[in-house]
Design a protein around this motif. Structure first.
Motif, PDB file in Angstrom:
ATOM      1  N   ARG A  54      28.982   3.904 -11.532  1.00 32.07           N
ATOM      2  CA  ARG A  54      28.007   3.053 -12.233  1.00 32.07           C
ATOM      3  C   ARG A  54      26.916   2.616 -11.278  1.00 32.07           C
ATOM      4  NH1 ARG A  54      32.605  -0.590 -14.937  1.00 32.07           N
ATOM      5  NH2 ARG A  54      33.538   1.098 -16.125  1.00 32.07           N
ATOM      6  N   LEU A  55      27.328   2.191 -10.081  1.00 31.34           N
ATOM      7  CA  LEU A  55      26.405   1.814  -9.018  1.00 31.34           C
ATOM      8  C   LEU A  55      26.993   2.318  -7.718  1.00 31.34           C
ATOM      9  CD1 LEU A  55      23.916   0.282  -7.920  1.00 31.34           C
ATOM     10  CD2 LEU A  55      25.361  -1.760  -7.787  1.00 31.34           C
ATOM     11  N   LEU A  56      26.200   3.025  -6.925  1.00 32.28           N
ATOM     12  CA  LEU A  56      26.655   3.583  -5.655  1.00 32.28           C
ATOM     13  C   LEU A  56      25.843   2.988  -4.515  1.00 32.28           C
ATOM     14  CD1 LEU A  56      28.345   5.712  -4.056  1.00 32.28           C
ATOM     15  CD2 LEU A  56      26.452   7.299  -4.451  1.00 32.28           C
ATOM     16  N   VAL A  57      26.552   2.500  -3.493  1.00 34.51           N
ATOM     17  CA  VAL A  57      25.932   2.041  -2.256  1.00 34.51           C
ATOM     18  C   VAL A  57      26.514   2.931  -1.161  1.00 34.51           C
ATOM     19  CG1 VAL A  57      25.633   0.121  -0.646  1.00 34.51           C
ATOM     20  CG2 VAL A  57      25.793  -0.330  -3.116  1.00 34.51           C
ATOM     21  N   GLY A  58      25.666   3.647  -0.443  1.00 33.83           N
ATOM     22  CA  GLY A  58      26.165   4.570   0.570  1.00 33.83           C
ATOM     23  C   GLY A  58      25.286   4.616   1.793  1.00 33.83           C
ATOM     24  N   VAL A  59      25.872   5.075   2.890  1.00 32.88           N
ATOM     25  CA  VAL A  59      25.163   5.283   4.144  1.00 32.88           C
ATOM     26  C   VAL A  59      25.565   6.640   4.704  1.00 32.88           C
ATOM     27  CG1 VAL A  59      25.013   2.816   4.678  1.00 32.88           C
ATOM     28  CG2 VAL A  59      26.957   4.147   5.550  1.00 32.88           C
ATOM     29  N   TRP A  60      24.771   7.129   5.658  1.00 33.38           N
ATOM     30  CA  TRP A  60      25.147   8.379   6.315  1.00 33.38           C
ATOM     31  C   TRP A  60      26.003   8.076   7.536  1.00 33.38           C
ATOM     32  CZ3 TRP A  60      23.350   8.567  11.287  1.00 33.38           C
ATOM     33  CH2 TRP A  60      22.139   7.944  11.600  1.00 33.38           C
ATOM     34  N   GLY A  61      26.825   9.068   7.908  1.00 31.25           N
ATOM     35  CA  GLY A  61      27.688   8.958   9.083  1.00 31.25           C
ATOM     36  C   GLY A  61      27.311   9.975  10.143  1.00 31.25           C
ATOM     37  N   ASN A  62      28.003   9.928  11.242  1.00 32.20           N
ATOM     38  CA  ASN A  62      27.683  10.787  12.387  1.00 32.20           C
ATOM     39  C   ASN A  62      27.862  12.274  12.088  1.00 32.20           C
ATOM     40  OD1 ASN A  62      30.567   9.936  12.496  1.00 32.20           O
ATOM     41  ND2 ASN A  62      30.634  11.347  14.223  1.00 32.20           N
ATOM     42  N   ASN A  63      28.651  12.640  11.091  1.00 34.68           N
ATOM     43  CA  ASN A  63      28.838  14.049  10.735  1.00 34.68           C
ATOM     44  C   ASN A  63      27.927  14.509   9.603  1.00 34.68           C
ATOM     45  OD1 ASN A  63      31.039  15.159  12.453  1.00 34.68           O
ATOM     46  ND2 ASN A  63      32.128  13.392  11.623  1.00 34.68           N
ATOM     47  N   ASP A  64      27.037  13.646   9.149  1.00 27.37           N
ATOM     48  CA  ASP A  64      26.153  13.980   8.038  1.00 27.37           C
ATOM     49  C   ASP A  64      24.821  14.510   8.554  1.00 27.37           C
ATOM     50  OD1 ASP A  64      28.051  13.189   6.164  1.00 27.37           O
ATOM     51  OD2 ASP A  64      27.390  11.092   6.257  1.00 27.37           O
ATOM     52  N   GLY A  65      24.429  15.650   8.024  1.00 27.68           N
ATOM     53  CA  GLY A  65      23.220  16.325   8.489  1.00 27.68           C
ATOM     54  C   GLY A  65      21.944  15.791   7.873  1.00 27.68           C
ATOM     55  N   PRO A  66      20.839  16.490   8.134  1.00 24.68           N
ATOM     56  CA  PRO A  66      19.504  16.042   7.701  1.00 24.68           C
ATOM     57  C   PRO A  66      19.376  15.807   6.194  1.00 24.68           C
ATOM     58  CG  PRO A  66      19.319  17.872   9.234  1.00 24.68           C
ATOM     59  CD  PRO A  66      20.780  17.716   8.928  1.00 24.68           C
ATOM     60  N   ALA A  67      19.998  16.633   5.384  1.00 16.30           N
ATOM     61  CA  ALA A  67      19.858  16.483   3.931  1.00 16.30           C
ATOM     62  C   ALA A  67      20.443  15.152   3.449  1.00 16.30           C
ATOM     63  CB  ALA A  67      20.524  17.649   3.209  1.00 16.30           C
TER      64      ALA A  67
END
Length: 180
Positions: A54-67
């Motif tokens: 319904r609602l998403l709050v997210g961040v990127w981590g050290n293994n997450d690439g440019p996209a």
């Protein structure tokens, strides 16, 4: 009315895990807010969470690439039901974590983080609650894969529950002499 929240991190799909467990998807559909504290590793997984939550709050981590980094912040801040929430992937070493996070995230009531794959629940000297859900797909040295649920209600964090997922050992069959 209280807000129900699901917290996950370090899903690593498809890099280390093939899929998020069905138990987590069931929980996603039951809560008001889903928080993912980074290390998705696949844009397709972000798309799946966006479609189901319904609602998403997210961040990127050290293994997450440019996209993923193009679509997600390094730090997410929001206020939910009177609770000032910050989400990050990494908080550094566990030693002095609470004091360090008080300095890094002033005016925060609840800090949700990942990275270690180790569940964490403490309160800082300033009164900030720090929670790490572990990982629902990569338990590492933990006895179970895990995720968290909690309730935010009128400025308070309530009903924090660590959910342990069943350990699945693919390819392990019962001993031939054992009967069920």
């Amino acid at each position: 009315m209280p807000t129900s929240v699901l917290v996950v991190s370090d899903t690593h799909v498809p890099q280390k895990a093939r899929a998020v467990p069905s138990e987590v998807w069931i929980a996603v559909e039951r809560v008001d807010v889903v928080v993912h504290a980074g290390d998705w590793t696949g844009v397709e997984l972000l798309d799946q969470f966006e479609a189901r939550a319904r609602l998403l709050v997210g961040v990127w981590g050290n293994n997450d690439g440019p996209a993923l980094r193009e679509r997600l912040p390094e730090v997410a801040r929001t206020t939910i039901d009177g609770v000032r929430v910050a989400v990050v992937h990494e908080t550094g070493a566990k030693e002095a974590r609470e004091t360090r996070m008080d300095r890094a995230h002033p005016e925060t009531d609840l800090l949700l983080f990942g990275h270690s794959h180790i569940p964490w629940d403490t309160t800082s000297p300033a009164g900030m609650r720090l929670l790490n859900p572990g990982s629902p797909t990569d338990r590492r040295r933990q006895p179970h894969a895990t995720y968290l649920t909690l309730t935010l209600d009128d400025g308070a964090v309530r009903d924090v529950e660590l959910h342990e997922l069943p350990v699945k050992r693919p390819g392990v069959l019962p001993h031939p002499r054992m009967t069920t």
